[in-house]
Design a protein around this motif. Structure first.
Motif, PDB file in Angstrom:
ATOM      1  N   GLY A   9       0.789  -1.228   0.000  1.00 32.10           N
ATOM      2  CA  GLY A   9       0.000   0.000   0.000  1.00 32.10           C
ATOM      3  C   GLY A   9       0.816   1.270   0.000  1.00 32.10           C
ATOM      4  N   GLU A  10       2.120   1.183   0.230  1.00 37.07           N
ATOM      5  CA  GLU A  10       2.952   2.374   0.234  1.00 37.07           C
ATOM      6  C   GLU A  10       3.319   2.779  -1.190  1.00 37.07           C
ATOM      7  OE1 GLU A  10       5.045   2.233   4.590  1.00 37.07           O
ATOM      8  OE2 GLU A  10       6.168   1.398   2.913  1.00 37.07           O
ATOM      9  N   LYS A  11       3.651   4.057  -1.359  1.00 34.48           N
ATOM     10  CA  LYS A  11       3.896   4.613  -2.686  1.00 34.48           C
ATOM     11  C   LYS A  11       5.283   5.226  -2.795  1.00 34.48           C
ATOM     12  CE  LYS A  11      -0.895   5.728  -3.535  1.00 34.48           C
ATOM     13  NZ  LYS A  11      -1.793   6.578  -4.275  1.00 34.48           N
ATOM     14  N   ILE A  12       5.741   5.320  -4.033  1.00 35.85           N
ATOM     15  CA  ILE A  12       6.952   6.060  -4.397  1.00 35.85           C
ATOM     16  C   ILE A  12       6.520   7.030  -5.484  1.00 35.85           C
ATOM     17  CG2 ILE A  12       9.219   5.910  -5.469  1.00 35.85           C
ATOM     18  CD1 ILE A  12       9.385   3.038  -4.333  1.00 35.85           C
ATOM     19  N   CYS A  13       6.822   8.298  -5.305  1.00 40.04           N
ATOM     20  CA  CYS A  13       6.464   9.304  -6.310  1.00 40.04           C
ATOM     21  C   CYS A  13       7.718   9.776  -7.028  1.00 40.04           C
ATOM     22  CB  CYS A  13       5.755  10.474  -5.658  1.00 40.04           C
ATOM     23  SG  CYS A  13       4.151   9.993  -4.978  1.00 40.04           S
ATOM     24  N   ILE A  14       7.614   9.873  -8.341  1.00 40.58           N
ATOM     25  CA  ILE A  14       8.709  10.343  -9.179  1.00 40.58           C
ATOM     26  C   ILE A  14       8.237  11.626  -9.839  1.00 40.58           C
ATOM     27  CG2 ILE A  14      10.201   9.803 -11.130  1.00 40.58           C
ATOM     28  CD1 ILE A  14       9.632   6.822 -10.500  1.00 40.58           C
ATOM     29  N   GLY A  15       8.891  12.714  -9.508  1.00 40.19           N
ATOM     30  CA  GLY A  15       8.441  14.002 -10.022  1.00 40.19           C
ATOM     31  C   GLY A  15       7.068  14.326  -9.455  1.00 40.19           C
ATOM     32  N   GLU A  16       6.314  15.102 -10.215  1.00 38.67           N
ATOM     33  CA  GLU A  16       4.992  15.516  -9.749  1.00 38.67           C
ATOM     34  C   GLU A  16       3.855  14.668 -10.310  1.00 38.67           C
ATOM     35  OE1 GLU A  16       4.322  19.668 -10.301  1.00 38.67           O
ATOM     36  OE2 GLU A  16       6.252  20.211  -9.434  1.00 38.67           O
ATOM     37  N   ASN A  17       4.148  13.847 -11.337  1.00 34.31           N
ATOM     38  CA  ASN A  17       3.022  13.188 -12.001  1.00 34.31           C
ATOM     39  C   ASN A  17       3.174  11.678 -12.193  1.00 34.31           C
ATOM     40  OD1 ASN A  17       5.033  13.389 -13.865  1.00 34.31           O
ATOM     41  ND2 ASN A  17       3.831  14.452 -15.407  1.00 34.31           N
ATOM     42  N   ILE A  18       4.156  11.049 -11.557  1.00 32.38           N
ATOM     43  CA  ILE A  18       4.305   9.594 -11.656  1.00 32.38           C
ATOM     44  C   ILE A  18       4.331   9.022 -10.244  1.00 32.38           C
ATOM     45  CG2 ILE A  18       5.757   7.686 -12.419  1.00 32.38           C
ATOM     46  CD1 ILE A  18       6.808   9.560 -14.618  1.00 32.38           C
ATOM     47  N   CYS A  19       3.485   8.027  -9.998  1.00 34.37           N
ATOM     48  CA  CYS A  19       3.395   7.426  -8.675  1.00 34.37           C
ATOM     49  C   CYS A  19       3.343   5.906  -8.824  1.00 34.37           C
ATOM     50  CB  CYS A  19       2.147   7.937  -7.974  1.00 34.37           C
ATOM     51  SG  CYS A  19       2.134   7.589  -6.223  1.00 34.37           S
ATOM     52  N   ILE A  20       4.158   5.202  -8.056  1.00 27.65           N
ATOM     53  CA  ILE A  20       4.214   3.736  -8.084  1.00 27.65           C
ATOM     54  C   ILE A  20       3.747   3.227  -6.729  1.00 27.65           C
ATOM     55  CG2 ILE A  20       5.711   1.729  -8.361  1.00 27.65           C
ATOM     56  CD1 ILE A  20       7.548   3.600 -10.030  1.00 27.65           C
ATOM     57  N   THR A  21       2.766   2.326  -6.725  1.00 35.04           N
ATOM     58  CA  THR A  21       2.187   1.797  -5.497  1.00 35.04           C
ATOM     59  C   THR A  21       2.425   0.293  -5.416  1.00 35.04           C
ATOM     60  OG1 THR A  21       0.421   3.430  -5.679  1.00 35.04           O
ATOM     61  CG2 THR A  21       0.046   1.613  -4.157  1.00 35.04           C
TER      62      THR A  21
END
Length: 65
Positions: A9-21
């Motif tokens: 359930g945790e996320k990693i965000c790359i820049g402002e518009n890419i998110c990996i969950t």
């Protein structure tokens, strides 16, 4: 290479518009959900050579025997 640990359930965000969950973890296999704008192509690494070969047949690897 940046190596990060994430739990379900945790996320990693790359820049402002890419998110990996992290969507699922089961028997050593991880499922990831990727949110990205439509104009950002997302490919599995093993499919990248096929994509390049299909777009440019002359770039296909030469196989010798």
């Amino acid at each position: 290479m940046l190596v990060l640990s994430r739990k379900l359930g945790e996320k990693i965000c790359i820049g402002e518009n890419i998110c990996i969950t992290v969507v699922d973890i089961d028997r050593g296999k991880i499922r990831l959900g990727i949110e990205a704008p439509r104009e950002v192509p997302v490919f599995r690494q093993e499919l990248l050579p096929l994509k390049a070969t299909a777009a440019n047949p002359a770039a296909a690897p030469v196989v010798t025997q």
